[in-house]
Scaffold this active site. Structure first.
Site, mmCIF file in Angstrom:
data_model
loop_
_atom_site.group_PDB
_atom_site.id
_atom_site.type_symbol
_atom_site.label_atom_id
_atom_site.label_comp_id
_atom_site.label_asym_id
_atom_site.label_seq_id
_atom_site.Cartn_x
_atom_site.Cartn_y
_atom_site.Cartn_z
ATOM 1 N N GLY A 258 11.626 -10.505 12.349
ATOM 2 C CA GLY A 258 11.007 -10.768 10.982
ATOM 3 C C GLY A 258 12.232 -11.622 10.405
ATOM 4 N N ASP B 262 10.559 -5.538 18.344
ATOM 5 C CA ASP B 262 9.311 -5.680 17.356
ATOM 6 C C ASP B 262 8.114 -5.563 18.034
ATOM 7 O OD1 ASP B 262 8.207 -7.487 15.197
ATOM 8 O OD2 ASP B 262 10.064 -7.938 14.510
ATOM 9 N N ASP C 71 5.771 -0.841 19.579
ATOM 10 C CA ASP C 71 5.320 -0.532 18.467
ATOM 11 C C ASP C 71 6.158 0.826 17.962
ATOM 12 O OD1 ASP C 71 3.882 0.654 15.779
ATOM 13 O OD2 ASP C 71 2.273 -0.816 16.627
ATOM 14 N N ILE D 292 10.621 5.879 21.174
ATOM 15 C CA ILE D 292 11.273 5.000 22.107
ATOM 16 C C ILE D 292 12.750 5.617 22.457
ATOM 17 C CG2 ILE D 292 12.329 3.263 20.430
ATOM 18 C CD1 ILE D 292 11.740 1.354 22.725
ATOM 19 N N THR E 112 3.813 2.999 10.052
ATOM 20 C CA THR E 112 5.048 2.570 10.321
ATOM 21 C C THR E 112 6.375 3.016 9.757
ATOM 22 O OG1 THR E 112 3.824 0.453 10.909
ATOM 23 C CG2 THR E 112 6.260 0.129 10.575
ATOM 24 N N ARG F 278 19.709 12.311 18.678
ATOM 25 C CA ARG F 278 20.089 12.541 20.029
ATOM 26 C C ARG F 278 21.169 11.892 20.550
ATOM 27 N NH1 ARG F 278 18.417 9.925 24.763
ATOM 28 N NH2 ARG F 278 17.065 8.677 23.628
ATOM 29 N N TYR G 88 2.843 1.291 0.900
ATOM 30 C CA TYR G 88 3.873 0.769 1.208
ATOM 31 C C TYR G 88 5.078 1.549 0.590
ATOM 32 C CZ TYR G 88 7.924 -2.725 1.341
ATOM 33 O OH TYR G 88 9.003 -3.413 1.615
ATOM 34 N N LYS H 258 7.639 4.204 1.985
ATOM 35 C CA LYS H 258 9.125 4.043 1.943
ATOM 36 C C LYS H 258 9.811 5.255 1.361
ATOM 37 C CE LYS H 258 9.989 -0.186 3.573
ATOM 38 N NZ LYS H 258 10.886 -0.582 4.889
ATOM 39 N N ARG I 167 4.229 -14.223 -0.541
ATOM 40 C CA ARG I 167 5.133 -13.714 -1.474
ATOM 41 C C ARG I 167 5.735 -14.989 -2.421
ATOM 42 N NH1 ARG I 167 9.526 -10.232 1.945
ATOM 43 N NH2 ARG I 167 8.574 -11.036 3.450
HETATM 44 P P1 NAD Z 1 9.265 -9.099 7.846
HETATM 45 O O1 NAD Z 1 7.453 -8.917 7.721
HETATM 46 O O2 NAD Z 1 9.096 -10.585 8.104
HETATM 47 O O3 NAD Z 1 9.801 -8.176 8.987
HETATM 48 C C1 NAD Z 1 9.166 -6.878 9.269
HETATM 49 C C2 NAD Z 1 9.266 -6.877 11.073
HETATM 50 O O4 NAD Z 1 8.896 -5.684 11.405
HETATM 51 C C3 NAD Z 1 8.427 -8.277 11.518
HETATM 52 O O5 NAD Z 1 9.112 -8.463 12.394
HETATM 53 C C4 NAD Z 1 7.145 -6.997 12.223
HETATM 54 O O6 NAD Z 1 6.697 -7.832 13.122
HETATM 55 C C5 NAD Z 1 7.949 -5.853 12.289
HETATM 56 N N1 NAD Z 1 7.064 -4.716 12.353
HETATM 57 C C6 NAD Z 1 6.068 -4.253 11.494
HETATM 58 N N2 NAD Z 1 5.482 -3.136 11.930
HETATM 59 C C7 NAD Z 1 5.984 -2.722 13.062
HETATM 60 C C8 NAD Z 1 5.636 -1.623 14.023
HETATM 61 N N3 NAD Z 1 4.909 -0.725 13.750
HETATM 62 N N4 NAD Z 1 6.484 -1.851 15.136
HETATM 63 C C9 NAD Z 1 7.644 -2.636 15.273
HETATM 64 N N5 NAD Z 1 7.883 -3.636 14.517
HETATM 65 C C10 NAD Z 1 7.256 -3.626 13.457
HETATM 66 O O7 NAD Z 1 9.713 -8.347 6.503
HETATM 67 P P2 NAD Z 1 11.207 -8.658 5.939
HETATM 68 O O8 NAD Z 1 10.965 -9.326 4.647
HETATM 69 O O9 NAD Z 1 12.153 -9.260 7.157
HETATM 70 O O10 NAD Z 1 11.474 -7.182 5.698
HETATM 71 C C11 NAD Z 1 12.426 -6.281 6.595
HETATM 72 C C12 NAD Z 1 12.548 -4.894 5.983
HETATM 73 O O11 NAD Z 1 13.230 -5.037 4.836
HETATM 74 C C13 NAD Z 1 11.323 -4.079 5.809
HETATM 75 O O12 NAD Z 1 11.366 -2.785 6.053
HETATM 76 C C14 NAD Z 1 11.023 -4.597 4.067
HETATM 77 O O13 NAD Z 1 10.116 -3.078 3.755
HETATM 78 C C15 NAD Z 1 12.354 -4.546 3.890
HETATM 79 N N6 NAD Z 1 12.499 -5.192 2.626
HETATM 80 C C16 NAD Z 1 12.411 -6.553 2.369
HETATM 81 C C17 NAD Z 1 12.458 -7.138 1.164
HETATM 82 C C18 NAD Z 1 12.233 -8.541 0.998
HETATM 83 O O14 NAD Z 1 12.521 -9.262 -0.200
HETATM 84 N N7 NAD Z 1 11.942 -9.469 2.097
HETATM 85 C C19 NAD Z 1 12.345 -6.624 0.013
HETATM 86 C C20 NAD Z 1 12.519 -4.928 0.079
HETATM 87 C C21 NAD Z 1 12.547 -4.366 1.226
HETATM 88 N N1 UDP Z 2 3.325 -14.325 -7.983
HETATM 89 C C1 UDP Z 2 2.931 -15.378 -8.278
HETATM 90 N N2 UDP Z 2 2.175 -16.378 -7.641
HETATM 91 C C2 UDP Z 2 2.314 -16.326 -6.474
HETATM 92 C C3 UDP Z 2 2.876 -14.991 -5.789
HETATM 93 C C4 UDP Z 2 3.188 -14.078 -6.384
HETATM 94 O O1 UDP Z 2 2.963 -15.659 -9.631
HETATM 95 O O2 UDP Z 2 1.465 -17.336 -5.669
HETATM 96 C C5 UDP Z 2 4.017 -13.352 -8.853
HETATM 97 C C6 UDP Z 2 3.563 -11.761 -8.389
HETATM 98 O O3 UDP Z 2 2.383 -11.440 -9.046
HETATM 99 C C7 UDP Z 2 4.688 -11.004 -8.685
HETATM 100 C C8 UDP Z 2 5.974 -11.810 -8.373
HETATM 101 O O4 UDP Z 2 5.323 -13.421 -8.318
HETATM 102 O O5 UDP Z 2 4.645 -10.882 -10.259
HETATM 103 C C9 UDP Z 2 6.489 -11.510 -7.142
HETATM 104 O O6 UDP Z 2 5.566 -11.430 -6.213
HETATM 105 P P1 UDP Z 2 5.950 -10.897 -4.534
HETATM 106 O O7 UDP Z 2 4.867 -10.645 -3.904
HETATM 107 O O8 UDP Z 2 6.769 -12.157 -4.240
HETATM 108 O O9 UDP Z 2 7.152 -9.824 -4.759
HETATM 109 P P2 UDP Z 2 6.677 -8.189 -5.343
HETATM 110 O O10 UDP Z 2 5.622 -8.342 -6.379
HETATM 111 O O11 UDP Z 2 6.528 -7.261 -4.279
HETATM 112 O O12 UDP Z 2 8.140 -8.072 -6.077
#
Ligand code: NAD
Ligand code: UDP
Length: 316
Positions: free
Chosen positions: A16, A37, A62, A67, A96, A110, A149, A153, A190
């Site tokens: 990811g 992944d 998954d 695993i 997940t 383990r 979500y 979490k 996003r």
């Molecule tokens: P992402 O969607 O790019 O990455 C998530 C990865 O997990 C993907 O590669 C996806 O294929 C894999 N995945 C999903 N479900 C799975 C499953 N059941 N089994 C195996 N793999 C699985 O998202 P990201 O932005 O890289 O986020 C990574 C982690 O960080 C997530 O847990 C997310 O909740 C957390 N996080 C990210 C942000 C952010 O702003 N990017 C903010 C808060 C928390």
């Molecule tokens: N948002 C927006 N336009 C877009 C996508 C998102 O105005 O095209 C806004 C959304 O409503 C939120 C903020 O941007 O208030 C951040 O959204 P995102 O989904 O990136 O993250 P999160 O809400 O999880 O912080």
């Protein structure tokens, strides 16, 4: 790297956005890295440049299923992170988070591995205190569209602390705030990727609500540094700890910054605010600064410039 310093490190969700950057850093440091992944939101392209390396391997699996591996450290990142993706199959999302946490904690127990959970600022829900400190318990709707979500979490955090207290598992819980950068999914909805892709196509920039809601955006390199420092930090500091950039911007300010950097002629259009969209979000990172000596270094402008450069190449 000396043989005894090399660790076997499992990164779930390693294909990811955040996971691929983390794998890259760990491979560069010489560790033996296993990327696990199911490729739901991750892609092989994100890790293609690592595939030929002798200290990198990929497992398609998954995490809802158990695993068995032999590892020293686990970064548990598997979980779709953007609302569009995590709401696509909400039951799967919560499975997940919860089953994934149980399986990784069971594995850590383990083989006596250290395990870090990628938690989220979403555990604070629509916060009533500002900025959010780790001792704030949150304001979360249990039955809304974001609940699969948020509550998944939150439950994962509970599991981490219960395995820690009950079984002595060596844990770390990081609460990640909005992070952006190269390899974000181009259409995961996003805000940063949406605005940049829209600007690069000269399409209208879609601001939800009046754009006065705030977020604080952390560049991916800063986040990876924070996660790695936390993992390597003292075992008696298990978190939860906020990781993010405290610089707060309104969504409208972000739109204007993206327009300036891309030089796009897109107009800004206003769309309805999604349900349960938090009004304000900003981390208090005092704890991370004090315990890990960590703070973000990359200002928004520089980070957006790097992300724009990535999307320019990606979109061709
Ligand atoms: P992402 O969607 O790019 O990455 C998530 C990865 O997990 C993907 O590669 C996806 O294929 C894999 N995945 C999903 N479900 C799975 C499953 N059941 N089994 C195996 N793999 C699985 O998202 P990201 O932005 O890289 O986020 C990574 C982690 O960080 C997530 O847990 C997310 O909740 C957390 N996080 C990210 C942000 C952010 O702003 N990017 C903010 C808060 C928390
Ligand atoms: N948002 C927006 N336009 C877009 C996508 C998102 O105005 O095209 C806004 C959304 O409503 C939120 C903020 O941007 O208030 C951040 O959204 P995102 O989904 O990136 O993250 P999160 O809400 O999880 O912080």
């Amino acid at each position: 790297m000396k043989y005894h310093a090399r660790k076997r490190i499992l990164v779930t969700g390693g294909a990811g956005f955040l996971g691929s950057h983390l794998c890259e850093r760990l491979v560069e440091e010489g560790h033996d890295v296993i990327c696990l992944d199911n490729f739901f939101t991750g892609t092989k392209q994100n890790i293609a440049h690592l595939l030929g390396r002798a200290n990198f391997e990929v497992i398609r699996h998954d995490l809802v299923q158990p695993i068995f591996l032999e590892v020293d450290e686990i970064y548990n990142l598997a979980c779709p992170a953007s609302p569009i993706h995590y709401q696509h199959n909400p039951v799967k999302t919560i499975k997940t988070s919860v089953m994934g946490a149980i399986h990784m904690l069971g594995l850590a127990k383990r083989v006596k591995a250290k395990v870090l959970q990628a938690s989220t600022s979403e555990v604070y829900g629509n916060p009533t205190v500002h900025p959010q400190k780790e001792d704030y318990w949150g304001n979360v709707n249990t039955i809304g569209p974001r609940s699969c979500y948020d509550e998944g979490k939150r439950c994962a955090e509970t599991l981490f602390f219960d395995y820690h207290r009950q079984n002595g598992v060596n844990i770390r819980v990081a609460r990640i705030f909005n992070t952006y950068g190269p390899r974000m999914h181009p259409n995961d909805g996003r805000v940063v990727s949406n605005f940049i892709v829209q600007a690069l196509k000269n399409d209208p920039i879609t601001v939800y609500g009046d754009g006065s809601q705030t977020r604080s955006f952390c560049f991916v390199d800063d986040m990876i540094e924070g996660l790695m420092r936390f993992m390597q930090g003292p075992d008696d500091f298990v978190g939860p700890v906020n990781l993010g950039n405290p610089a707060e911007f309104t969504i409208l300010e972000l739109a204007e910054e993206v327009l300036k950097i891309t030089g796009a002629s897109s107009e800004i259009v206003f769309k309805p605010l999604p349900q349960d969209d938090p009004v304000q979000r900003q981390p208090d990172i005092g704890l991370a600064e004090a315990k890990l000596g960590w703070e973000p270094k990359v200002p928004l402008r520089e980070g957006i410039e790097k992300t724009v450069q990535y999307f320019r190449e990606f979109l061709g």
